[in-house]
Design an enzyme around this catalytic site. Structure first.
Site, PDB file in Angstrom:
ATOM      1  N   SER A  22      -3.413 -15.502 -10.222  1.00 48.66           N
ATOM      2  CA  SER A  22      -3.499 -14.231  -9.500  1.00 48.66           C
ATOM      3  C   SER A  22      -2.646 -14.248  -8.233  1.00 48.66           C
ATOM      4  O   SER A  22      -2.610 -13.258  -7.505  1.00 48.66           O
ATOM      5  CB  SER A  22      -4.967 -13.913  -9.147  1.00 48.66           C
ATOM      6  OG  SER A  22      -5.550 -14.989  -8.439  1.00 48.66           O
ATOM      7  N   ASN A 110     -15.413 -18.262  -5.086  1.00 49.72           N
ATOM      8  CA  ASN A 110     -16.155 -17.027  -5.419  1.00 49.72           C
ATOM      9  C   ASN A 110     -16.573 -16.259  -4.162  1.00 49.72           C
ATOM     10  O   ASN A 110     -16.502 -15.036  -4.112  1.00 49.72           O
ATOM     11  CB  ASN A 110     -17.394 -17.355  -6.260  1.00 49.72           C
ATOM     12  CG  ASN A 110     -17.018 -18.022  -7.559  1.00 49.72           C
ATOM     13  OD1 ASN A 110     -15.834 -18.096  -7.909  1.00 49.72           O
ATOM     14  ND2 ASN A 110     -18.012 -18.523  -8.284  1.00 49.72           N
ATOM     15  N   THR A 155      -8.954  34.099  -6.408  1.00 52.38           N
ATOM     16  CA  THR A 155      -9.973  33.495  -7.270  1.00 52.38           C
ATOM     17  C   THR A 155      -9.462  33.744  -8.683  1.00 52.38           C
ATOM     18  O   THR A 155      -8.856  34.793  -8.949  1.00 52.38           O
ATOM     19  CB  THR A 155     -11.371  34.124  -7.079  1.00 52.38           C
ATOM     20  OG1 THR A 155     -11.293  35.495  -7.441  1.00 52.38           O
ATOM     21  CG2 THR A 155     -11.869  34.010  -5.635  1.00 52.38           C
ATOM     22  N   HIS A 156      -9.649  32.788  -9.544  1.00 55.92           N
ATOM     23  CA  HIS A 156      -9.073  32.850 -10.908  1.00 55.92           C
ATOM     24  C   HIS A 156      -7.551  32.999 -10.853  1.00 55.92           C
ATOM     25  O   HIS A 156      -6.949  33.523 -11.778  1.00 55.92           O
ATOM     26  CB  HIS A 156      -9.668  34.003 -11.722  1.00 55.92           C
ATOM     27  CG  HIS A 156     -11.161  34.091 -11.644  1.00 55.92           C
ATOM     28  ND1 HIS A 156     -11.993  33.497 -12.568  1.00 55.92           N
ATOM     29  CD2 HIS A 156     -11.990  34.665 -10.723  1.00 55.92           C
ATOM     30  CE1 HIS A 156     -13.259  33.723 -12.236  1.00 55.92           C
ATOM     31  NE2 HIS A 156     -13.288  34.423 -11.106  1.00 55.92           N
ATOM     32  N   SER A 277      18.982  19.112  -8.221  1.00 52.17           N
ATOM     33  CA  SER A 277      19.120  18.816  -9.645  1.00 52.17           C
ATOM     34  C   SER A 277      20.526  18.298  -9.892  1.00 52.17           C
ATOM     35  O   SER A 277      21.481  18.772  -9.284  1.00 52.17           O
ATOM     36  CB  SER A 277      18.885  20.100 -10.441  1.00 52.17           C
ATOM     37  OG  SER A 277      19.536  20.026 -11.696  1.00 52.17           O
ATOM     38  N   LYS A 283      19.309  24.227  -7.386  1.00 50.54           N
ATOM     39  CA  LYS A 283      17.903  23.808  -7.325  1.00 50.54           C
ATOM     40  C   LYS A 283      17.520  23.065  -6.048  1.00 50.54           C
ATOM     41  O   LYS A 283      18.279  22.279  -5.508  1.00 50.54           O
ATOM     42  CB  LYS A 283      17.566  22.899  -8.520  1.00 50.54           C
ATOM     43  CG  LYS A 283      17.546  23.573  -9.867  1.00 50.54           C
ATOM     44  CD  LYS A 283      16.480  24.644 -10.025  1.00 50.54           C
ATOM     45  CE  LYS A 283      15.077  24.094 -10.047  1.00 50.54           C
ATOM     46  NZ  LYS A 283      14.782  23.347 -11.275  1.00 50.54           N
ATOM     47  N   ASN A 285      13.940  21.051  -5.409  1.00 49.82           N
ATOM     48  CA  ASN A 285      12.695  20.767  -6.127  1.00 49.82           C
ATOM     49  C   ASN A 285      11.647  20.112  -5.222  1.00 49.82           C
ATOM     50  O   ASN A 285      11.983  19.317  -4.345  1.00 49.82           O
ATOM     51  CB  ASN A 285      12.982  19.850  -7.320  1.00 49.82           C
ATOM     52  CG  ASN A 285      13.846  20.540  -8.357  1.00 49.82           C
ATOM     53  OD1 ASN A 285      13.748  21.743  -8.552  1.00 49.82           O
ATOM     54  ND2 ASN A 285      14.706  19.775  -9.002  1.00 49.82           N
ATOM     55  N   GLU A 290       5.183  16.953  -6.187  1.00 53.73           N
ATOM     56  CA  GLU A 290       4.959  16.575  -7.581  1.00 53.73           C
ATOM     57  C   GLU A 290       4.513  15.124  -7.701  1.00 53.73           C
ATOM     58  O   GLU A 290       3.644  14.787  -8.513  1.00 53.73           O
ATOM     59  CB  GLU A 290       6.236  16.819  -8.388  1.00 53.73           C
ATOM     60  CG  GLU A 290       6.547  18.295  -8.525  1.00 53.73           C
ATOM     61  CD  GLU A 290       7.943  18.546  -9.067  1.00 53.73           C
ATOM     62  OE1 GLU A 290       8.064  19.256 -10.060  1.00 53.73           O
ATOM     63  OE2 GLU A 290       8.920  18.019  -8.491  1.00 53.73           O
ATOM     64  N   GLN A 322     -11.421 -10.913 -11.290  1.00 57.68           N
ATOM     65  CA  GLN A 322     -10.035 -10.986 -10.805  1.00 57.68           C
ATOM     66  C   GLN A 322      -9.285  -9.691 -11.159  1.00 57.68           C
ATOM     67  O   GLN A 322      -8.360  -9.285 -10.461  1.00 57.68           O
ATOM     68  CB  GLN A 322      -9.348 -12.198 -11.416  1.00 57.68           C
ATOM     69  CG  GLN A 322      -7.956 -12.457 -10.903  1.00 57.68           C
ATOM     70  CD  GLN A 322      -7.438 -13.836 -11.299  1.00 57.68           C
ATOM     71  OE1 GLN A 322      -7.897 -14.853 -10.795  1.00 57.68           O
ATOM     72  NE2 GLN A 322      -6.500 -13.866 -12.215  1.00 57.68           N
TER      73      GLN A 322
HETATM   74  N1  ARG Z   1      -8.561 -15.733  -8.183  1.00 65.32           N
HETATM   75  C1  ARG Z   1      -9.968 -15.636  -8.356  1.00 65.32           C
HETATM   76  C2  ARG Z   1     -10.402 -14.164  -8.378  1.00 65.32           C
HETATM   77  O1  ARG Z   1      -9.672 -13.364  -7.937  1.00 65.32           O
HETATM   78  C3  ARG Z   1     -10.672 -16.350  -7.255  1.00 65.32           C
HETATM   79  C4  ARG Z   1     -12.053 -16.812  -7.630  1.00 65.32           C
HETATM   80  C5  ARG Z   1     -11.921 -17.894  -8.643  1.00 65.32           C
HETATM   81  N2  ARG Z   1     -13.187 -18.469  -8.942  1.00 65.32           N
HETATM   82  C6  ARG Z   1     -13.388 -19.239 -10.006  1.00 65.32           C
HETATM   83  N3  ARG Z   1     -14.581 -19.677 -10.176  1.00 65.32           N
HETATM   84  N4  ARG Z   1     -12.435 -19.505 -10.859  1.00 65.32           N
HETATM   85  O2  ARG Z   1     -11.463 -13.826  -8.848  1.00 65.32           O
END
Ligand code: ARG
Length: 467
Positions: A22, A110, A155-156, A277, A283, A285, A290, A322
């Protein structure tokens, strides 16, 4: 060195290794990871795990890491770091040697990711609040400058009644202020610190959780370690609040697109925020509008993606979590980038007030006020409605407006019509008739402008207090 390789006999499949990382996206959490690590290190020292000198060494290492990360992007080139937590550990060890490995004592990734994400969302909320304040101010300024000019309210998507241009614009201010309020509400609930929750059951060292919470500006530690390590409500609430904000912006954008078309001719697109454009030389735009409308789809999709990643997960941490990061970052990016542009557009756009006013003056938008004239003379509302409907029918047949009917013709419909009826049909009279709180009578709109300014000011004070 990996954070977990001891029990493994075989190396990871290299494609799997790359795929599960990650770091490519969670590196944007580095500043929060460093702040949380600083708090954790202090708690480790108080728990007797680090000596005073070791604490100094680790804090210096973390500081150095922060400085380096502000420098060249090359610093982040690391094919081994699994995630931002691993990256920090690796870098710390590179700077200060094996002492760096002590930082992870008694903690788990965690709780770290749960903490980093809360800090990220909190900072994003503070920035978004500031931007919403600026956008609100810009719109209120335009509302004030429009003075007593009127525009058709639909409205509408059919012309309904005239309103002040300021009244129309203030409708958007209300939406954006509610969005700011939702973000403030989300901030209140998220501002608890997961540090010390460990992997799932709480830290195995006597860490002072209140101290860590304080250091990071949280109100208190979270109450339950299983919940704290697996909860992503705060991220979901945040992307949902952003979805509503994006939805409001998409309605704003759509209306501005319509009003800038030749068919309406109410606004002139600012050149600095429009494109041409490649084919049609004439144009201009409304690209900004958008893209705002288009990106709102993505933001709303992100909220669904995030909820689906969490749906059905057994407690507590699962790697699925993750997957909550990218939609969260994407929605935050989208709004953080969009809002200053929307504010710039709002300041630069040119309103064709005469065209709006002209449109507001025709098309029977005074019909309800006309019926009210009869109601004020004792005619029951349903019958008054019916009589004015008949008068409109006469006008349609003759291609004229209500004011062009003679008193005689009117009195053939109802004896309650008098000489003063015409006066009640004029645009100023119709506007003034809506004299209730939240209505478009000019005096009420002036009050509403003042009230909006006050709300924006207290939003600013709130942002300031949180900074
Ligand atoms: N990269 C992990 C996440 O975003 C961090 C936590 C990882 N924990 C683990 N027990 N592998 O969730």
């Amino acid at each position: 060195m990996k954070m977990w390789s001891g029990r493994f006999r075989q190396p990871l499949n290299s494609e799997f290794e790359r795929w599960q990382r990650s770091f490519g996206f969670d590196r944007r959490l580095l500043q929060y990871e460093l702040a949380a690590s600083t708090a954790h290190a202090t708690a480790l020292k108080n728990a007797g795990i680090l000596s005073a000198n070791e604490l100094i060494g680790i804090l210096q290492g973390l500081e150095q890491l922060g400085k380096q990360s502000a420098g060249s992007l090359g610093f982040f080139e690391d094919d081994e770091a699994e995630d931002v937590h691993h990256f920090v550990e690796k870098q710390l060890v590179a700077f200060i040697g094996e002492l760096g490995y002590k930082l992870h004592s008694g903690r788990s990734r965690n709780e770290q990711i749960a903490t980093d994400l809360r800090l990220f969302v909190r900072a994003a909320i503070d920035q978004l609040q500031e931007e919403l304040g600026k956008l609100g101010s810009a719109i209120v300024d335009r509302a004030e400058h429009a003075g007593d000019a009127a525009i058709p309210a639909y409205t509408h998507l059919q012309r309904a009644e005239p309103v002040l241009v300021g009244h129309w614009l203030l409708a958007y201010v209300e939406m954006f202020l509610r969005d700011a309020d939702r973000l403030a509400d989300c901030r209140k609930r998220l501002n608890l610190c997961p540090l010390g929750s460990g992997a799932v059951a709480g830290a195995t060292l006597p860490l002072d959780r209140t101290l860590m919470a304080d250091k990071l500006g949280f109100d208190a530690p979270t109450a339950n370690s299983m919940d704290a390590t697996s909860d992503r409500d705060f991220a979901i609430e945040f992307v949902q609040a952003l979805s509503l904000l994006a939805l409001h912006l998409s309605r704003w954008a759509e209306e501005m697109i319509l009003f800038s078309s030749q068919e309406y001719g109410f606004i002139e697109l600012p050149e600095a925020y429009s494109t041409g454009s490649s084919a049609m030389p004439q144009k201009k735009n409304p690209d900004l509008l958008e893209l705002v409308r288009g990106k709102s789809g993505r933001v709303i999709g992100n909220a669904t993606a995030l909820m689906m990643s969490v749906k059905g997960l057994p407690l507590a941490y699962n790697k699925d979590l993750q997957e909550t990061q990218e939609p969260l970052f994407d929605s935050a990016n989208a709004l953080l980038q969009m809002l200053p542009l929307v504010t710039g557009w709002m300041k630069a756009v040119e309103f064709h007030l005469e065209a709006m006013q002209k449109a507001a003056n025709s098309g029977f938008m005074n019909a309800w006020a006309a019926a009210t004239y009869l109601v004020n003379r004792g005619v029951p509302s349903r019958l008054a409605h019916e009589r004015i409907g008949k008068a409109v029918q006469m006008c349609l047949e003759r291609n004229c407006e209500l004011k062009d009917l003679s008193l005689q013709e009117l009195q053939s419909l109802s004896p309650a019509f008098g000489e003063d009826f015409k006066e009640s049909l004029t645009l100023p009279a119709v506007l003034a008739a809506h004299d209730v709180v939240g209505g478009t009578a000019p005096g009420r709109v002036r009050q509403a402008i003042g009230a909006a300014r006050k709300k924006i000011e207290s939003l600013r004070e709130e942002v300031h207090a949180n900074a």
